[in-house]
Motif scaffolding. Structure first.
Motif, PDB file in Angstrom:
ATOM      1  N   ILE A   1       0.841  -1.195   0.000  1.00  0.00           N
ATOM      2  CA  ILE A   1       0.000   0.000   0.000  1.00  0.00           C
ATOM      3  C   ILE A   1       0.881   1.252   0.000  1.00  0.00           C
ATOM      4  O   ILE A   1       0.787   2.134   0.843  1.00  0.00           O
ATOM      5  CB  ILE A   1      -1.000  -0.046   1.187  1.00  0.00           C
ATOM      6  CG1 ILE A   1      -2.081   0.994   1.067  1.00  0.00           C
ATOM      7  CG2 ILE A   1      -0.295   0.017   2.533  1.00  0.00           C
ATOM      8  CD1 ILE A   1      -3.261   0.799   1.997  1.00  0.00           C
ATOM      9  N   THR A   2       1.725   1.331  -1.021  1.00  0.00           N
ATOM     10  CA  THR A   2       2.650   2.458  -1.150  1.00  0.00           C
ATOM     11  C   THR A   2       1.918   3.772  -1.420  1.00  0.00           C
ATOM     12  O   THR A   2       2.518   4.844  -1.303  1.00  0.00           O
ATOM     13  CB  THR A   2       3.665   2.205  -2.284  1.00  0.00           C
ATOM     14  OG1 THR A   2       2.951   1.903  -3.494  1.00  0.00           O
ATOM     15  CG2 THR A   2       4.590   1.050  -1.945  1.00  0.00           C
ATOM     16  N   GLN A   3       0.620   3.705  -1.738  1.00  0.00           N
ATOM     17  CA  GLN A   3      -0.160   4.927  -1.954  1.00  0.00           C
ATOM     18  C   GLN A   3      -0.240   5.782  -0.688  1.00  0.00           C
ATOM     19  O   GLN A   3      -0.556   6.981  -0.762  1.00  0.00           O
ATOM     20  CB  GLN A   3      -1.585   4.587  -2.403  1.00  0.00           C
ATOM     21  CG  GLN A   3      -1.681   3.836  -3.721  1.00  0.00           C
ATOM     22  CD  GLN A   3      -1.786   2.332  -3.519  1.00  0.00           C
ATOM     23  OE1 GLN A   3      -1.102   1.775  -2.650  1.00  0.00           O
ATOM     24  NE2 GLN A   3      -2.604   1.669  -4.299  1.00  0.00           N
TER      25      GLN A   3
ATOM     26  N   TYR B   1       6.854  -0.803   5.588  1.00  0.00           N
ATOM     27  CA  TYR B   1       7.203  -2.080   6.218  1.00  0.00           C
ATOM     28  C   TYR B   1       7.119  -3.138   5.130  1.00  0.00           C
ATOM     29  O   TYR B   1       6.049  -3.379   4.564  1.00  0.00           O
ATOM     30  CB  TYR B   1       6.261  -2.421   7.371  1.00  0.00           C
ATOM     31  CG  TYR B   1       6.566  -3.780   7.976  1.00  0.00           C
ATOM     32  CD1 TYR B   1       7.642  -3.938   8.849  1.00  0.00           C
ATOM     33  CD2 TYR B   1       5.812  -4.900   7.648  1.00  0.00           C
ATOM     34  CE1 TYR B   1       7.943  -5.180   9.383  1.00  0.00           C
ATOM     35  CE2 TYR B   1       6.112  -6.145   8.183  1.00  0.00           C
ATOM     36  CZ  TYR B   1       7.173  -6.279   9.045  1.00  0.00           C
ATOM     37  OH  TYR B   1       7.483  -7.517   9.564  1.00  0.00           O
ATOM     38  N   PHE B   2       8.245  -3.763   4.830  1.00  0.00           N
ATOM     39  CA  PHE B   2       8.344  -4.719   3.726  1.00  0.00           C
ATOM     40  C   PHE B   2       8.401  -6.127   4.313  1.00  0.00           C
ATOM     41  O   PHE B   2       9.426  -6.525   4.869  1.00  0.00           O
ATOM     42  CB  PHE B   2       9.594  -4.427   2.899  1.00  0.00           C
ATOM     43  CG  PHE B   2       9.561  -4.992   1.507  1.00  0.00           C
ATOM     44  CD1 PHE B   2       8.853  -4.344   0.503  1.00  0.00           C
ATOM     45  CD2 PHE B   2      10.225  -6.163   1.206  1.00  0.00           C
ATOM     46  CE1 PHE B   2       8.817  -4.856  -0.792  1.00  0.00           C
ATOM     47  CE2 PHE B   2      10.193  -6.686  -0.081  1.00  0.00           C
ATOM     48  CZ  PHE B   2       9.482  -6.031  -1.081  1.00  0.00           C
ATOM     49  N   PRO B   3       7.308  -6.913   4.207  1.00  0.00           N
ATOM     50  CA  PRO B   3       7.234  -8.179   4.934  1.00  0.00           C
ATOM     51  C   PRO B   3       7.879  -9.365   4.222  1.00  0.00           C
ATOM     52  O   PRO B   3       7.636 -10.509   4.584  1.00  0.00           O
ATOM     53  CB  PRO B   3       5.718  -8.393   5.069  1.00  0.00           C
ATOM     54  CG  PRO B   3       5.160  -7.770   3.849  1.00  0.00           C
ATOM     55  CD  PRO B   3       6.037  -6.596   3.526  1.00  0.00           C
TER      56      PRO B   3
ATOM     57  N   ASN C   1       6.163   0.358  -7.299  1.00  0.00           N
ATOM     58  CA  ASN C   1       7.591   0.323  -6.974  1.00  0.00           C
ATOM     59  C   ASN C   1       8.215   1.710  -7.018  1.00  0.00           C
ATOM     60  O   ASN C   1       9.118   2.017  -6.227  1.00  0.00           O
ATOM     61  CB  ASN C   1       8.318  -0.617  -7.936  1.00  0.00           C
ATOM     62  CG  ASN C   1       7.916  -2.064  -7.740  1.00  0.00           C
ATOM     63  OD1 ASN C   1       7.421  -2.437  -6.682  1.00  0.00           O
ATOM     64  ND2 ASN C   1       8.118  -2.886  -8.750  1.00  0.00           N
ATOM     65  N   GLU C   2       7.754   2.554  -7.930  1.00  0.00           N
ATOM     66  CA  GLU C   2       8.276   3.914  -7.991  1.00  0.00           C
ATOM     67  C   GLU C   2       7.951   4.680  -6.713  1.00  0.00           C
ATOM     68  O   GLU C   2       8.721   5.536  -6.276  1.00  0.00           O
ATOM     69  CB  GLU C   2       7.712   4.639  -9.213  1.00  0.00           C
ATOM     70  CG  GLU C   2       8.390   4.273 -10.523  1.00  0.00           C
ATOM     71  CD  GLU C   2       9.878   4.604 -10.507  1.00  0.00           C
ATOM     72  OE1 GLU C   2      10.236   5.789 -10.358  1.00  0.00           O
ATOM     73  OE2 GLU C   2      10.688   3.659 -10.608  1.00  0.00           O
ATOM     74  N   ARG C   3       6.809   4.374  -6.109  1.00  0.00           N
ATOM     75  CA  ARG C   3       6.422   5.089  -4.878  1.00  0.00           C
ATOM     76  C   ARG C   3       7.309   4.731  -3.690  1.00  0.00           C
ATOM     77  O   ARG C   3       7.367   5.495  -2.717  1.00  0.00           O
ATOM     78  CB  ARG C   3       4.950   4.819  -4.560  1.00  0.00           C
ATOM     79  CG  ARG C   3       3.992   5.535  -5.506  1.00  0.00           C
ATOM     80  CD  ARG C   3       2.564   5.489  -4.975  1.00  0.00           C
ATOM     81  NE  ARG C   3       2.004   4.153  -5.030  1.00  0.00           N
ATOM     82  CZ  ARG C   3       1.285   3.665  -6.045  1.00  0.00           C
ATOM     83  NH1 ARG C   3       1.043   4.422  -7.112  1.00  0.00           N
ATOM     84  NH2 ARG C   3       0.800   2.439  -6.001  1.00  0.00           N
ATOM     85  N   PHE C   4       8.015   3.581  -3.742  1.00  0.00           N
ATOM     86  CA  PHE C   4       8.946   3.257  -2.654  1.00  0.00           C
ATOM     87  C   PHE C   4       9.971   4.376  -2.455  1.00  0.00           C
ATOM     88  O   PHE C   4      10.467   4.584  -1.351  1.00  0.00           O
ATOM     89  CB  PHE C   4       9.695   1.949  -2.929  1.00  0.00           C
ATOM     90  CG  PHE C   4       8.890   0.707  -2.654  1.00  0.00           C
ATOM     91  CD1 PHE C   4       8.317   0.486  -1.414  1.00  0.00           C
ATOM     92  CD2 PHE C   4       8.706  -0.257  -3.642  1.00  0.00           C
ATOM     93  CE1 PHE C   4       7.572  -0.660  -1.155  1.00  0.00           C
ATOM     94  CE2 PHE C   4       7.973  -1.405  -3.395  1.00  0.00           C
ATOM     95  CZ  PHE C   4       7.411  -1.607  -2.149  1.00  0.00           C
ATOM     96  N   TYR C   5      10.294   5.078  -3.532  1.00  0.00           N
ATOM     97  CA  TYR C   5      11.309   6.116  -3.453  1.00  0.00           C
ATOM     98  C   TYR C   5      10.840   7.336  -2.667  1.00  0.00           C
ATOM     99  O   TYR C   5      11.631   8.224  -2.344  1.00  0.00           O
ATOM    100  CB  TYR C   5      11.745   6.525  -4.868  1.00  0.00           C
ATOM    101  CG  TYR C   5      12.601   5.474  -5.536  1.00  0.00           C
ATOM    102  CD1 TYR C   5      13.984   5.484  -5.395  1.00  0.00           C
ATOM    103  CD2 TYR C   5      12.031   4.446  -6.280  1.00  0.00           C
ATOM    104  CE1 TYR C   5      14.780   4.523  -5.990  1.00  0.00           C
ATOM    105  CE2 TYR C   5      12.804   3.464  -6.877  1.00  0.00           C
ATOM    106  CZ  TYR C   5      14.181   3.502  -6.726  1.00  0.00           C
ATOM    107  OH  TYR C   5      14.961   2.538  -7.302  1.00  0.00           O
ATOM    108  N   LEU C   6       9.548   7.385  -2.338  1.00  0.00           N
ATOM    109  CA  LEU C   6       9.020   8.465  -1.501  1.00  0.00           C
ATOM    110  C   LEU C   6       9.246   8.205  -0.015  1.00  0.00           C
ATOM    111  O   LEU C   6       9.052   9.101   0.810  1.00  0.00           O
ATOM    112  CB  LEU C   6       7.517   8.636  -1.752  1.00  0.00           C
ATOM    113  CG  LEU C   6       7.082   8.968  -3.178  1.00  0.00           C
ATOM    114  CD1 LEU C   6       5.565   8.966  -3.272  1.00  0.00           C
ATOM    115  CD2 LEU C   6       7.653  10.311  -3.619  1.00  0.00           C
TER     116      LEU C   6
END
Length: 472
Positions: A118-120, A135-137, A200-205
């Motif tokens: 839920i990177t949104q 949190y990356f499970p 995946n691009e949102r992880f960079y936020l």
């Protein structure tokens, strides 16, 4: 007295993900008494008894809320469970936003930690001027793939499943195209693949990514990620392994029976067979597993669910039909005393901690994998969906703590192959090496969670940062 430091967690309506993030939160408040946590949970139905049991077991320093269920009536009747989850996430974002705003206005909220699916939510932290983490499970290896996916998209022109050579990502062992996660097996011009890249691009936020692994298990991968910090990749923190410490099931009627049966078996003599909290298999493969178990001559404890074309059951608390009727004729009679089949659900933590268990045929979900690791149980890798094939590559080719049966051209593992791999693991020479490797990994996992261990030190540094913000 109100805690000075408040952390908001945002989970997803997937039992295995909820388990993982809640174990993390319990460790966090156990180590750092000044932190209070609230877990926000989107839903698409009323939580089942297993889910409720997870939340009812939480300490008083962890609050939780279930958001109003999302209406799934507009989705086609025969929709894949993953679509249910993604639809629920997208429709719940306004509710999550409102819940976070309320927490921010009523408490000293210093950080939001949202599940990797839920990177949104990550931009909400920027809007509220608080830290925002993922949190990356799963594994650091999967995280690396996610962070490098846009680069791979530009570099690779064919479909991933058609790649002749394995994909190489910094710090990771090579990954065959056929073992990449499910979204990479879809048409690259399609919506599923596009959504994967966007997520995946949102992880960079993120201000940082907390990974449920430990340094000693994925040292090369973690080191490679951390070397890229400051060059665009967020800070990566290996803080695991977080696994369930005890049974959270409510009143399992057959629990005493299978534990009593295990008490009668010799040390390390039983193969435990389970496909996680919701995994299942199709009928032809179920037949082959049953025959393979019988052919192997090894003792077994099998947690069985009815076959399912999706390979996963949406409602893990539902028991709609007797799974034993799907077994081959006479199987239960022929294996009586030698094996035991448990319908639907069993306390995996208790089973893996029992001295009679000598092997684990596992779907390679990360929760189950880590539970095998912390109990030192060697594995047979049997991936079903999601990133599980990639996990199997790590366990077999990288860590060498698992054996993986060969699949035939029809996508089935045949009974003879199953029997051979079971015997190899349980009583063969190769199994001895696997067992020793897993024992070494178990010691490393134990050490990582000690007071001066790598994961505890990392989590403590994070908590001190958060509590300093709470005091400020």
């Amino acid at each position: 007295m109100e805690a000075k430091t408040h952390i908001a967690l945002v989970s997803v309506p997937v039992y295995s993900h909820q388990r993982s993030i809640l174990e993390f939160s319990k460790q966090l408040v156990h180590l750092h008494k000044g932190i209070h946590v609230t877990c926000i949970n989107p839903t698409f139905s009323s939580p089942c008894c297993n889910t409720l049991a997870l939340f009812h077991s939480l300490p008083p320093t962890i609050d939780y809320m279930f958001l109003p269920p999302i209406n799934l009536e507009d989705l086609p009747h025969d929709t894949h469970p993953a679509v249910h989850v993604q639809f629920t996430i997208s429709q719940s974002l306004p509710l999550i936003h409102d819940a976070l705003k309320t927490l921010h206005s009523t408490s000293n909220l210093v950080a939001i930690i949202s599940d990797g699916l839920i990177t949104q939510v990550l931009p909400f932290g920027k809007e509220l001027n608080v830290l925002s983490y993922t949190y990356f499970p799963s594994t650091a290896m999967l995280l690396s793939l996610c962070l490098y996916s846009s680069m791979l998209d530009k570099k690779i022109s064919c479909e991933y499943k058609d790649l002749l050579d394995p994909i190489e990502i910094p710090g990771c062992i090579p990954i065959p195209g056929t073992d990449l996660p499910d979204p990479l097996h879809y048409d690259r011009s399609g919506e599923v693949y596009k959504q994967f890249l966007e997520a995946n691009e949102r992880f960079y936020l993120a201000d940082g990514i907390l990974v449920n692994t430990f340094y000693e298990m994925e040292a090369n991968t973690i080191r490679a990620l951390q070397q890229q910090e400051g060059r665009g990749i967020p800070s990566v923190f290996a803080i695991g392994p977080f696994v369930q410490k005890g049974s959270c099931t409510e009143g399992s009627t057959n629990e005493a029976e299978y534990l009593r049966w295990l008490d009668k078996q010799e040390q390390n003599s039983v193969l435990y067979v389970s496909f996680g909290s919701g995994g299942t298999i199709f009928q032809d493969q179920l037949n082959e597993i049953a025959c393979g178990l019988e052919l192997s001559g090894q003792k077994f404890l099998w947690v069985l669910r009815p076959p399912n074309k999706f390979g996963i059951i949406v409602d893990i608390g539902a028991e709609t039909e007797n799974p034993l009727k799907f077994l081959p004729n006479g199987f239960l009679h022929r294996t009586k005393g030698h094996g035991m089949v448990v319908p639907y659900w069993a306390s995996q933590v208790q089973i893996l901690g029992h001295g009679a268990i000598g092997g684990f045929l596992c779907h390679c979900g990360w929760n189950s994998t880590l539970e095998g690791v912390v109990h030192g149980i060697p594995l047979i890798a049997w991936p079903l969906f999601a990133e599980q094939k990639m996990n199997a590559v790590l366990l077999t080719n990288g860590l060498k703590v698992a054996l993986r049966p060969k699949v035939n051209e029809k996508g089935i593992v045949e009974r003879e192959e199953i029997a051979k791999v079971i015997k190899n693991l349980m009583v063969g020479e190769e199994g001895k090496g696997i067992r020793q490797g897993m024992e070494n990994l178990k010691v490393a996992a134990d050490n990582a969670l000690k007071e001066d261990g790598s994961s505890t030190r990392t989590l403590t540094q994070l908590a001190l940062k958060w509590t300093s913000l709470g005091v400020a």
